[in-house]
Write an enzyme that holds these catalytic residues in place. Structure first.
Site, mmCIF file in Angstrom:
data_model
loop_
_atom_site.group_PDB
_atom_site.id
_atom_site.type_symbol
_atom_site.label_atom_id
_atom_site.label_comp_id
_atom_site.label_asym_id
_atom_site.label_seq_id
_atom_site.Cartn_x
_atom_site.Cartn_y
_atom_site.Cartn_z
ATOM 1 N N SER A 150 -15.408 30.703 -33.008
ATOM 2 C CA SER A 150 -15.711 30.539 -31.576
ATOM 3 C C SER A 150 -16.768 31.559 -31.211
ATOM 4 O O SER A 150 -16.859 32.627 -31.827
ATOM 5 C CB SER A 150 -14.452 30.805 -30.744
ATOM 6 O OG SER A 150 -14.798 31.010 -29.387
ATOM 7 N N TYR A 184 -6.596 35.658 -29.208
ATOM 8 C CA TYR A 184 -7.486 34.610 -29.741
ATOM 9 C C TYR A 184 -8.813 35.219 -30.189
ATOM 10 O O TYR A 184 -9.280 34.958 -31.307
ATOM 11 C CB TYR A 184 -7.699 33.555 -28.657
ATOM 12 C CG TYR A 184 -8.684 32.454 -28.986
ATOM 13 C CD1 TYR A 184 -8.318 31.373 -29.784
ATOM 14 C CD2 TYR A 184 -9.978 32.467 -28.465
ATOM 15 C CE1 TYR A 184 -9.211 30.340 -30.055
ATOM 16 C CE2 TYR A 184 -10.873 31.443 -28.723
ATOM 17 C CZ TYR A 184 -10.495 30.382 -29.526
ATOM 18 O OH TYR A 184 -11.382 29.365 -29.788
HETATM 19 P P1 NAP Z 1 -7.807 20.693 -29.505
HETATM 20 O O1 NAP Z 1 -8.552 19.599 -28.845
HETATM 21 O O2 NAP Z 1 -6.781 21.457 -28.750
HETATM 22 O O3 NAP Z 1 -7.147 20.133 -30.864
HETATM 23 C C1 NAP Z 1 -6.418 21.004 -31.642
HETATM 24 C C2 NAP Z 1 -6.174 20.366 -32.980
HETATM 25 O O4 NAP Z 1 -5.579 21.357 -33.826
HETATM 26 C C3 NAP Z 1 -5.214 19.209 -32.911
HETATM 27 O O5 NAP Z 1 -5.558 18.294 -33.923
HETATM 28 C C4 NAP Z 1 -3.861 19.864 -33.202
HETATM 29 O O6 NAP Z 1 -2.918 18.971 -33.815
HETATM 30 C C5 NAP Z 1 -4.290 20.907 -34.222
HETATM 31 N N1 NAP Z 1 -3.411 22.060 -34.303
HETATM 32 C C6 NAP Z 1 -3.027 22.894 -33.318
HETATM 33 N N2 NAP Z 1 -2.213 23.843 -33.810
HETATM 34 C C7 NAP Z 1 -2.088 23.585 -35.136
HETATM 35 C C8 NAP Z 1 -1.366 24.183 -36.184
HETATM 36 N N3 NAP Z 1 -0.577 25.250 -35.971
HETATM 37 N N4 NAP Z 1 -1.470 23.651 -37.434
HETATM 38 C C9 NAP Z 1 -2.234 22.553 -37.670
HETATM 39 N N5 NAP Z 1 -2.930 21.942 -36.700
HETATM 40 C C10 NAP Z 1 -2.849 22.449 -35.452
HETATM 41 O O7 NAP Z 1 -8.820 21.824 -30.067
HETATM 42 P P2 NAP Z 1 -10.419 21.857 -30.069
HETATM 43 O O8 NAP Z 1 -10.879 22.275 -28.726
HETATM 44 O O9 NAP Z 1 -10.968 20.634 -30.702
HETATM 45 O O10 NAP Z 1 -10.660 23.126 -31.039
HETATM 46 C C11 NAP Z 1 -10.863 22.981 -32.426
HETATM 47 C C12 NAP Z 1 -11.349 24.312 -32.970
HETATM 48 O O11 NAP Z 1 -12.553 24.693 -32.308
HETATM 49 C C13 NAP Z 1 -10.366 25.461 -32.745
HETATM 50 O O12 NAP Z 1 -10.374 26.325 -33.854
HETATM 51 C C14 NAP Z 1 -10.918 26.164 -31.523
HETATM 52 O O13 NAP Z 1 -10.553 27.526 -31.472
HETATM 53 C C15 NAP Z 1 -12.409 25.987 -31.756
HETATM 54 N N6 NAP Z 1 -13.204 26.092 -30.524
HETATM 55 C C16 NAP Z 1 -13.121 25.145 -29.547
HETATM 56 C C17 NAP Z 1 -13.919 25.275 -28.412
HETATM 57 C C18 NAP Z 1 -13.912 24.252 -27.297
HETATM 58 O O14 NAP Z 1 -14.602 24.479 -26.291
HETATM 59 N N7 NAP Z 1 -13.203 23.137 -27.414
HETATM 60 C C19 NAP Z 1 -14.759 26.383 -28.272
HETATM 61 C C20 NAP Z 1 -14.788 27.338 -29.282
HETATM 62 C C21 NAP Z 1 -14.020 27.174 -30.417
HETATM 63 P P3 NAP Z 1 -1.886 18.054 -32.945
HETATM 64 O O15 NAP Z 1 -2.714 16.908 -32.398
HETATM 65 O O16 NAP Z 1 -0.867 17.613 -33.933
HETATM 66 O O17 NAP Z 1 -1.347 18.929 -31.858
#
Ligand code: NAP
Length: 250
Positions: free
Chosen positions: A141, A154
């Site tokens: 991130s 985080y």
């Molecule tokens: P999201 O929409 O909340 O989706 C999270 C995903 O991770 C889901 O598939 C969930 O599975 C899975 N997950 C959560 N906890 C888990 C665990 N303990 N073990 C295995 N799988 C798990 O997240 P996102 O926003 O796409 O983020 C994805 C990555 O990008 C993360 O690492 C996040 O920190 C990073 N990121 C995101 C943003 C943003 O703006 N969105 C910005 C910076 C970084 P289930 O469906 O089964 O719950």
């Protein structure tokens, strides 16, 4: 571009991970779609990939639970006979003031965002080093470098993920294994859509993004495809910020 290759994507049932799984499959990779609780969503991603002519399997596993790692990576070996690409995408955060962070919440955030990817990288690294080839990409991130209020555990976990990436890259490069990070800025997903649809909140977010827009999941898949492809053969230990310039604000 990725024909014959096998990729494991953690947290691929929703959001950025889902888009990465679909994009890797679109380039010919066979994909293991990991999820923690949302089986239906993971199966939907696998169906989407199969309908487009690709191959996909799903595997449940909480990445913060080290006993799940052999099962998650084993699915690639059992189902497809090899492992070429690991994308440590699964991540989560819990908004809490620094003074209020409780040990259990701290442990889980460190477990999902750092300890899990650390030991998954180690386990995949062993397989990949033995075959002399492999690519490990962790989704960090912009907050691995930029502090964020109410997200200390985080931010600390993502910062540690970056240093782990560099250390692993250093040790695994001689074995032909590349280890890199993609660090997204604000990316629109179903999870944050309700907040970003609030004009006041959106204005606050946009004020921090020189490019003047929130990113889409496809902005992240482009970076991941680069790091998964032969075009990145000489890139290792890198942190690729995909943030519309957000980090330039310091
Ligand atoms: P999201 O929409 O909340 O989706 C999270 C995903 O991770 C889901 O598939 C969930 O599975 C899975 N997950 C959560 N906890 C888990 C665990 N303990 N073990 C295995 N799988 C798990 O997240 P996102 O926003 O796409 O983020 C994805 C990555 O990008 C993360 O690492 C996040 O920190 C990073 N990121 C995101 C943003 C943003 O703006 N969105 C910005 C910076 C970084 P289930 O469906 O089964 O719950």
């Amino acid at each position: 571009m990725l024909e014959e290759q096998v990729a494991v994507v953690t947290g691929a049932s929703r959001g950025i991970g889902r888009a990465i799984a679909v994009a890797l499959a679109g380039e010919g990779a066979r994909v293991v779609v990991n999820f923690v609780s949302n089986k239906a969503a993971a199966e939907e991603v696998a169906s989407l990939i199969r309908e487009a002519g690709g191959e996909a399997l799903t595997v449940q596993g909480d990445v913060s639970d080290r006993t799940s790692h052999a099962r998650i990576l084993g699915e690639a070996l059992r189902g497809f006979g090899r492992l070429d690409i690991l994308v440590n995408n699964a991540g989560m955060s819990k908004r809490q003031a620094f003074l209020d962070v409780e040990a259990g919440d701290f442990d889980y955030q460190i477990g999902v965002n750092f300890t899990g990817p650390f030991f998954l990288t180690q386990a995949a690294g062993r397989i990949m080093a033995a075959q002399g080839w492999g690519k490990i990409i962790s989704i960090s991130s912009v907050h691995d470098a930029q502090p964020m209020r109410l997200n200390s555990a985080y931010c600390a976990a993502k910062s540690a993920l970056v240093m782990m990436t560099k250390c692993a890259a250093l040790e695994l490069a001689p074995a032909g294994v590349q280890v890199n990070c993609v660090s997204p800025g604000a990316i629109l997903t179903d999870e944050n859509r309700p907040r970003l649809e609030d004009p006041a909140y959106l204005a606050q977010v946009l004020a921090k993004i020189p490019a003047g827009r929130v990113g889409g999941v496809d902005d992240i898949t482009g970076a991941v495809l680069l790091l998964a492809s032969p075009a990145s053969a000489y890139i290792t230990g890198a942190v690729l910020y995909v943030d519309g310039g957000m980090l330039l604000h310091g």
